[in-house]
Motif scaffolding. Structure first.
Motif, PDB file in Angstrom:
ATOM      1  N   GLY A   1      -0.098  13.610   8.639  1.00 37.46           N
ATOM      2  CA  GLY A   1      -1.313  14.166   8.939  1.00 37.46           C
ATOM      3  C   GLY A   1      -2.490  13.654   8.247  1.00 37.46           C
ATOM      4  O   GLY A   1      -3.155  14.447   7.566  1.00 37.46           O
ATOM      5  N   TRP A   2      -2.475  12.266   8.122  1.00 34.56           N
ATOM      6  CA  TRP A   2      -3.423  11.738   6.989  1.00 34.56           C
ATOM      7  C   TRP A   2      -4.985  12.199   7.075  1.00 34.56           C
ATOM      8  O   TRP A   2      -5.459  12.370   6.176  1.00 34.56           O
ATOM      9  N   GLN A   3      -5.285  12.430   8.187  1.00 32.64           N
ATOM     10  CA  GLN A   3      -6.613  12.672   8.358  1.00 32.64           C
ATOM     11  C   GLN A   3      -6.996  14.191   7.879  1.00 32.64           C
ATOM     12  O   GLN A   3      -8.046  14.633   7.491  1.00 32.64           O
ATOM     13  N   GLN A   4      -5.989  15.230   7.870  1.00 36.45           N
ATOM     14  CA  GLN A   4      -6.132  16.403   7.294  1.00 36.45           C
ATOM     15  C   GLN A   4      -5.838  16.614   6.136  1.00 36.45           C
ATOM     16  O   GLN A   4      -6.247  17.425   5.413  1.00 36.45           O
ATOM     17  N   THR A   5      -5.037  15.742   5.488  1.00 38.75           N
ATOM     18  CA  THR A   5      -4.635  15.864   4.094  1.00 38.75           C
ATOM     19  C   THR A   5      -5.229  14.614   3.098  1.00 38.75           C
ATOM     20  O   THR A   5      -4.879  14.919   1.910  1.00 38.75           O
TER      21      THR A   5
ATOM     22  N   VAL B   1       0.868  -1.327   0.094  1.00 40.07           N
ATOM     23  CA  VAL B   1      -0.090  -0.001  -0.108  1.00 40.07           C
ATOM     24  C   VAL B   1       0.898   1.102  -0.087  1.00 40.07           C
ATOM     25  O   VAL B   1       0.814   2.155  -0.957  1.00 40.07           O
ATOM     26  N   VAL B   2       1.716   1.513   1.161  1.00 36.29           N
ATOM     27  CA  VAL B   2       2.693   2.727   1.306  1.00 36.29           C
ATOM     28  C   VAL B   2       3.303   2.595  -0.067  1.00 36.29           C
ATOM     29  O   VAL B   2       3.502   3.773  -0.597  1.00 36.29           O
ATOM     30  N   ASN B   3       4.185   1.422  -0.284  1.00 38.63           N
ATOM     31  CA  ASN B   3       5.150   1.683  -1.207  1.00 38.63           C
ATOM     32  C   ASN B   3       4.483   2.259  -2.774  1.00 38.63           C
ATOM     33  O   ASN B   3       5.123   2.843  -3.617  1.00 38.63           O
ATOM     34  N   ARG B   4       3.295   1.647  -2.744  1.00 42.29           N
ATOM     35  CA  ARG B   4       2.483   1.841  -4.325  1.00 42.29           C
ATOM     36  C   ARG B   4       2.078   3.317  -4.140  1.00 42.29           C
ATOM     37  O   ARG B   4       1.693   3.905  -5.684  1.00 42.29           O
TER      38      ARG B   4
ATOM     39  N   VAL C   1      13.246   3.394   5.502  1.00 41.50           N
ATOM     40  CA  VAL C   1      14.596   3.934   5.777  1.00 41.50           C
ATOM     41  C   VAL C   1      14.619   5.507   5.326  1.00 41.50           C
ATOM     42  O   VAL C   1      14.789   6.340   6.225  1.00 41.50           O
ATOM     43  N   THR C   2      13.841   5.705   4.274  1.00 44.40           N
ATOM     44  CA  THR C   2      14.097   7.132   3.619  1.00 44.40           C
ATOM     45  C   THR C   2      13.200   8.097   4.531  1.00 44.40           C
ATOM     46  O   THR C   2      13.404   9.175   4.813  1.00 44.40           O
ATOM     47  N   CYS C   3      12.127   7.669   5.070  1.00 44.97           N
ATOM     48  CA  CYS C   3      11.106   8.741   5.651  1.00 44.97           C
ATOM     49  C   CYS C   3      11.794   8.713   6.959  1.00 44.97           C
ATOM     50  O   CYS C   3      11.784   9.825   7.500  1.00 44.97           O
TER      51      CYS C   3
ATOM     52  N   GLY D   1      -4.877  11.818   3.163  1.00 44.46           N
ATOM     53  CA  GLY D   1      -3.839  10.656   2.704  1.00 44.46           C
ATOM     54  C   GLY D   1      -4.207   9.281   3.647  1.00 44.46           C
ATOM     55  O   GLY D   1      -5.479   9.245   3.964  1.00 44.46           O
ATOM     56  N   ILE D   2      -3.351   8.658   3.661  1.00 45.57           N
ATOM     57  CA  ILE D   2      -3.075   7.279   4.158  1.00 45.57           C
ATOM     58  C   ILE D   2      -2.461   7.317   5.439  1.00 45.57           C
ATOM     59  O   ILE D   2      -1.277   7.891   5.526  1.00 45.57           O
ATOM     60  N   PRO D   3      -2.780   6.542   6.499  1.00 48.32           N
ATOM     61  CA  PRO D   3      -1.694   6.328   7.884  1.00 48.32           C
ATOM     62  C   PRO D   3      -0.367   6.083   7.500  1.00 48.32           C
ATOM     63  O   PRO D   3      -0.155   5.110   6.493  1.00 48.32           O
ATOM     64  N   LEU D   4       0.446   6.523   8.220  1.00 49.87           N
ATOM     65  CA  LEU D   4       1.920   5.912   8.186  1.00 49.87           C
ATOM     66  C   LEU D   4       1.792   4.335   8.711  1.00 49.87           C
ATOM     67  O   LEU D   4       0.812   4.157   9.389  1.00 49.87           O
ATOM     68  N   PRO D   5       2.793   3.687   8.371  1.00 49.86           N
ATOM     69  CA  PRO D   5       2.789   2.228   8.805  1.00 49.86           C
ATOM     70  C   PRO D   5       2.597   2.165  10.296  1.00 49.86           C
ATOM     71  O   PRO D   5       1.756   1.390  11.054  1.00 49.86           O
ATOM     72  N   ALA D   6       3.370   2.998  11.064  1.00 50.66           N
ATOM     73  CA  ALA D   6       3.342   3.108  12.525  1.00 50.66           C
ATOM     74  C   ALA D   6       1.887   3.500  13.255  1.00 50.66           C
ATOM     75  O   ALA D   6       1.344   2.885  14.268  1.00 50.66           O
ATOM     76  N   GLN D   7       1.212   4.238  12.273  1.00 48.38           N
ATOM     77  CA  GLN D   7      -0.160   4.802  12.624  1.00 48.38           C
ATOM     78  C   GLN D   7      -1.191   3.863  12.667  1.00 48.38           C
ATOM     79  O   GLN D   7      -1.790   3.539  13.141  1.00 48.38           O
ATOM     80  N   MET D   8      -0.846   3.187  11.459  1.00 52.59           N
ATOM     81  CA  MET D   8      -1.654   2.086  11.070  1.00 52.59           C
ATOM     82  C   MET D   8      -1.714   0.814  12.249  1.00 52.59           C
ATOM     83  O   MET D   8      -2.749   0.288  12.459  1.00 52.59           O
ATOM     84  N   PHE D   9      -0.511   0.698  12.782  1.00 54.48           N
ATOM     85  CA  PHE D   9      -0.283  -0.424  13.655  1.00 54.48           C
ATOM     86  C   PHE D   9      -1.109  -0.159  14.931  1.00 54.48           C
ATOM     87  O   PHE D   9      -1.640  -1.054  15.473  1.00 54.48           O
ATOM     88  N   ARG D  10      -0.647   1.165  15.249  1.00 51.85           N
ATOM     89  CA  ARG D  10      -1.322   1.700  16.410  1.00 51.85           C
ATOM     90  C   ARG D  10      -3.082   1.911  16.444  1.00 51.85           C
ATOM     91  O   ARG D  10      -3.740   1.403  17.342  1.00 51.85           O
ATOM     92  N   LEU D  11      -3.524   1.895  15.416  1.00 53.01           N
ATOM     93  CA  LEU D  11      -4.977   2.110  15.069  1.00 53.01           C
ATOM     94  C   LEU D  11      -5.442   0.643  15.387  1.00 53.01           C
ATOM     95  O   LEU D  11      -6.507   0.344  15.835  1.00 53.01           O
ATOM     96  N   GLY D  12      -4.851  -0.291  14.768  1.00 54.33           N
ATOM     97  CA  GLY D  12      -5.094  -1.995  15.053  1.00 54.33           C
ATOM     98  C   GLY D  12      -4.770  -2.159  16.518  1.00 54.33           C
ATOM     99  O   GLY D  12      -5.729  -2.876  17.104  1.00 54.33           O
ATOM    100  N   SER D  13      -3.912  -1.775  17.206  1.00 54.04           N
ATOM    101  CA  SER D  13      -3.453  -2.025  18.550  1.00 54.04           C
ATOM    102  C   SER D  13      -4.718  -1.737  19.422  1.00 54.04           C
ATOM    103  O   SER D  13      -4.823  -2.138  20.387  1.00 54.04           O
ATOM    104  N   GLU D  14      -5.218  -0.268  19.010  1.00 54.03           N
ATOM    105  CA  GLU D  14      -6.435   0.358  20.008  1.00 54.03           C
ATOM    106  C   GLU D  14      -7.507  -0.622  19.737  1.00 54.03           C
ATOM    107  O   GLU D  14      -8.196  -0.671  20.895  1.00 54.03           O
TER     108      GLU D  14
END
Ligand code: HEC
Length: 221
Positions: A93-97, A69-72, A181-183, A99-112
């Motif tokens: 700032g995916w909710q404001q723009t 997803v992110v790489n694409r 790495v780049t991000c 966009g789609i969540p960063l991998p770390a944010q996606m992980f946290r959304l699931g964890s919650e």
């Protein structure tokens, strides 16, 4: 008359004893099955194995989201996404723009969502954390993160937090895609806090911590 009573008594005792031994053997055999103790419904699974299974699922989802997803959003079917082929960005700032969540944010959304079950918790942690909430916490995490980052291996053990015993495990979170790495290497907070830390592909970037509540601390912990 008295002798035959004794004989009958002996036969009965022997039968009872045989039955008791048989029950004992069955109980021991069953409890050996899953590496834990037997329950009415079958063998229990050792907490180490439970943590490993949870981690395999989490790591697979995290890698799939980043790679597929992110790489694409940057490269689509081999074509660079300069003209905005997907017109979407993975951004903090995916909710404001839109966009789609960063991998770390996606992980946290699931964890919650998963933590609502009350069965176990999991989170990301790193010595080079961008988000302050993901700095190592407590004695176990602080020591385990350093050991894991040095060895590249998972670290497992028991800890007590607020009177509750946990089986805790930390697994390396690896740079599995170029985007990781780049991000991180170019993130303003990373550059400010850890100017000398430059991640490369395959590096340990932090860890996934899994905490499973258990009845009590083991005697030797
Ligand atoms: C587009 C940018 C971006 C990409 C891609 C990205 N990250 Fe992150 N990552 C961040 C940001 C920003 C945070 C902190 C924000 C948060 O968690 O709310 C973070 C958090 C983390 C954390 C928790 C510690 C911390 O820094 O707070 C780890 C570990 C981590 N990322 C590893 C990875 C790995 C491994 C990948 C690839 C699978 C990856 N990241 C991909 C930007 C990115």
């Amino acid at each position: 008359m008295f002798k035959s009573w004794i004989r009958r008594f002996r036969a009965k005792t022997l039968a009872l004893l045989t039955l008791a031994i048989a029950i004992c053997f069955t109980a021991v055999a069953c409890s050996g099955g899953g590496g834990g103790t037997a329950t009415a419904t079958g063998p229990m699974i050792a907490p180490e194995l439970v943590a490993d299974y949870i981690h395999t699922t989490l790591a697979a989802d995290r890698t799939a989201y980043t790679r597929h997803v992110v790489n694409r959003t940057k490269t689509l079917e081999g074509k660079p996404n300069e003209e905005g082929v997907l017109g979407i960005e993975s951004t903090e700032g995916w909710q404001q723009t839109d966009g789609i969540p960063l991998p770390a944010q996606m992980f946290r959304l699931g964890s919650e969502i998963a933590s609502e079950s009350g069965d176990f918790t999991y989170s990301l942690v790193s010595s080079w954390n961008i988000n302050d909430n993901q700095a190592p916490k407590g004695e176990f995490e602080t020591a385990a993160v350093v050991e894991m980052e040095e060895t590249g291996e998972s670290v497992k053990g028991y800890q007590e937090v607020g009177g509750q015993a946990y089986y805790s495990a930390i697994y390396p979170d690896l740079a599995v895609a170029e985007a990781c790495v780049t991000c991180h290497n170019t993130h303003p907070i990373h550059l400010e806090r850890y100017p000398d830390k430059v991640f490369e592909m395959g590096d340990v970037m932090g860890g996934v911590v899994i905490n499973i509540p258990v009845d009590s601390m083991p005697a030797d912990a």
